[in-house]
Design a protein around this motif. Sequence first.
Motif, mmCIF file in Angstrom:
data_model
loop_
_atom_site.group_PDB
_atom_site.id
_atom_site.type_symbol
_atom_site.label_atom_id
_atom_site.label_comp_id
_atom_site.label_asym_id
_atom_site.label_seq_id
_atom_site.Cartn_x
_atom_site.Cartn_y
_atom_site.Cartn_z
ATOM 1 N N SER A 18 -3.254 16.481 3.124
ATOM 2 C CA SER A 18 -3.432 17.874 2.705
ATOM 3 C C SER A 18 -4.756 18.163 2.017
ATOM 4 O O SER A 18 -4.968 19.281 1.550
ATOM 5 C CB SER A 18 -2.298 18.257 1.744
ATOM 6 N N SER A 19 -5.664 17.184 1.945
ATOM 7 C CA SER A 19 -6.957 17.407 1.305
ATOM 8 C C SER A 19 -7.932 16.343 1.776
ATOM 9 O O SER A 19 -7.532 15.312 2.352
ATOM 10 C CB SER A 19 -6.827 17.357 -0.222
ATOM 11 N N LEU A 20 -9.218 16.565 1.514
ATOM 12 C CA LEU A 20 -10.213 15.567 1.880
ATOM 13 C C LEU A 20 -9.980 14.259 1.138
ATOM 14 O O LEU A 20 -10.121 13.176 1.708
ATOM 15 C CB LEU A 20 -11.613 16.097 1.577
ATOM 16 N N GLY A 21 -9.601 14.351 -0.135
ATOM 17 C CA GLY A 21 -9.331 13.141 -0.901
ATOM 18 C C GLY A 21 -8.152 12.370 -0.348
ATOM 19 O O GLY A 21 -8.191 11.130 -0.265
ATOM 20 N N GLY A 70 3.842 2.151 11.258
ATOM 21 C CA GLY A 70 4.326 2.493 9.932
ATOM 22 C C GLY A 70 4.067 3.938 9.597
ATOM 23 O O GLY A 70 3.419 4.667 10.345
ATOM 24 N N ARG A 71 4.593 4.335 8.456
ATOM 25 C CA ARG A 71 4.366 5.708 8.023
ATOM 26 C C ARG A 71 4.282 5.744 6.500
ATOM 27 O O ARG A 71 4.791 4.885 5.779
ATOM 28 C CB ARG A 71 5.433 6.642 8.571
ATOM 29 N N ARG A 72 3.625 6.777 6.007
ATOM 30 C CA ARG A 72 3.397 6.978 4.576
ATOM 31 C C ARG A 72 3.913 8.351 4.192
ATOM 32 O O ARG A 72 3.529 9.360 4.802
ATOM 33 C CB ARG A 72 1.891 6.905 4.309
ATOM 34 N N ARG A 73 4.808 8.403 3.201
ATOM 35 C CA ARG A 73 5.256 9.687 2.661
ATOM 36 C C ARG A 73 4.306 10.071 1.536
ATOM 37 O O ARG A 73 4.204 9.372 0.532
ATOM 38 C CB ARG A 73 6.695 9.585 2.165
ATOM 39 N N LEU A 74 3.611 11.165 1.729
ATOM 40 C CA LEU A 74 2.564 11.576 0.811
ATOM 41 C C LEU A 74 3.137 12.420 -0.327
ATOM 42 O O LEU A 74 4.149 13.100 -0.149
ATOM 43 C CB LEU A 74 1.491 12.359 1.570
ATOM 44 N N LEU A 117 0.810 -1.221 0.000
ATOM 45 C CA LEU A 117 0.000 0.000 0.000
ATOM 46 C C LEU A 117 0.843 1.271 0.000
ATOM 47 O O LEU A 117 0.324 2.382 0.136
ATOM 48 C CB LEU A 117 -0.950 0.004 1.205
ATOM 49 N N GLY A 118 2.157 1.106 -0.149
ATOM 50 C CA GLY A 118 3.023 2.282 -0.220
ATOM 51 C C GLY A 118 3.452 2.827 1.123
ATOM 52 O O GLY A 118 3.928 3.963 1.202
ATOM 53 N N TRP A 119 3.289 2.018 2.183
ATOM 54 C CA TRP A 119 3.701 2.428 3.519
ATOM 55 C C TRP A 119 5.060 1.820 3.857
ATOM 56 O O TRP A 119 5.435 0.771 3.347
ATOM 57 C CB TRP A 119 2.676 1.976 4.563
ATOM 58 N N GLU A 120 5.771 2.472 4.746
ATOM 59 C CA GLU A 120 7.031 1.957 5.286
ATOM 60 C C GLU A 120 6.775 1.430 6.693
ATOM 61 O O GLU A 120 6.314 2.163 7.560
ATOM 62 C CB GLU A 120 8.075 3.077 5.325
#
Length: 241
Positions: free
Chosen positions: A45-48, A18-22, A8-11
């Motif tokens: 940074s947004s609702l989406g 874990g963490r996700r770099r957006l 899912l693109g998380w570290e």
Amino acid sequence: MTVTWEELGWERVAAGVGRRRLPVWDCTAGLVVGAGAALLIDAGSSLGEGARLRAEAQALAGHRVTHLALTHPHFDHVFGAAAFADAEVFGAAGAETALGAGREALRADAVANGLDRRRAEEAVDALTAVRHPVSGERTLDLGGGRQVLLADVGPGHTSHDLAVLVPGSPEVVFCGDLVEESGEPQAGPDALPGQWPAALDRLLRLGGEDALYVPGHGAVVDAAFVRAQRDALAARFGVSR
């Protein structure tokens, strides 16, 4: 079907953490999974973006996100918060006022930094309130022996900087923008530069020498990096020990 953090693109930083770099602003979101409860750290940074984080976090945790910690009141960390309207929302004491009275400034800052005006206005209109201001420290029990510590370690980057300590081996500290790895720490009009080095001293005492420190932007760092950034900020702003 069970998914992995990486799919899912998380570290994965530690067990259940874990963490996700957006994209765009390289802002970090964090996740701490307990038994029947989960804590998200910052909401995008947004609702989406918040909705995507919620879906990914629920897939990783196997249940809904029950708690949301906002490290500081800047748009790239809070504009997705409305996607977690049914979660218990925490922030450093005073953040609830900053997010309430400062909505127009948040919108203007988001647009000035490239967020679509319509998306900025939608996020401001829907912004979730901080229901649980943290003054000092507060422990959350996420079940299954998983506890996390929320600590009001600011002011520094803003007047309302919250850190999240996840005990374990290793211990993990989510720093918000008190620490940045992918660029020089940003000191905007709401920063308190003279107090920022002391906030980093408090952060180091919280995590200790062997912790992993997760910055608001950039790669995971160690205590030596945080200490070096503390010294660089002190030199930059003329702050003595």
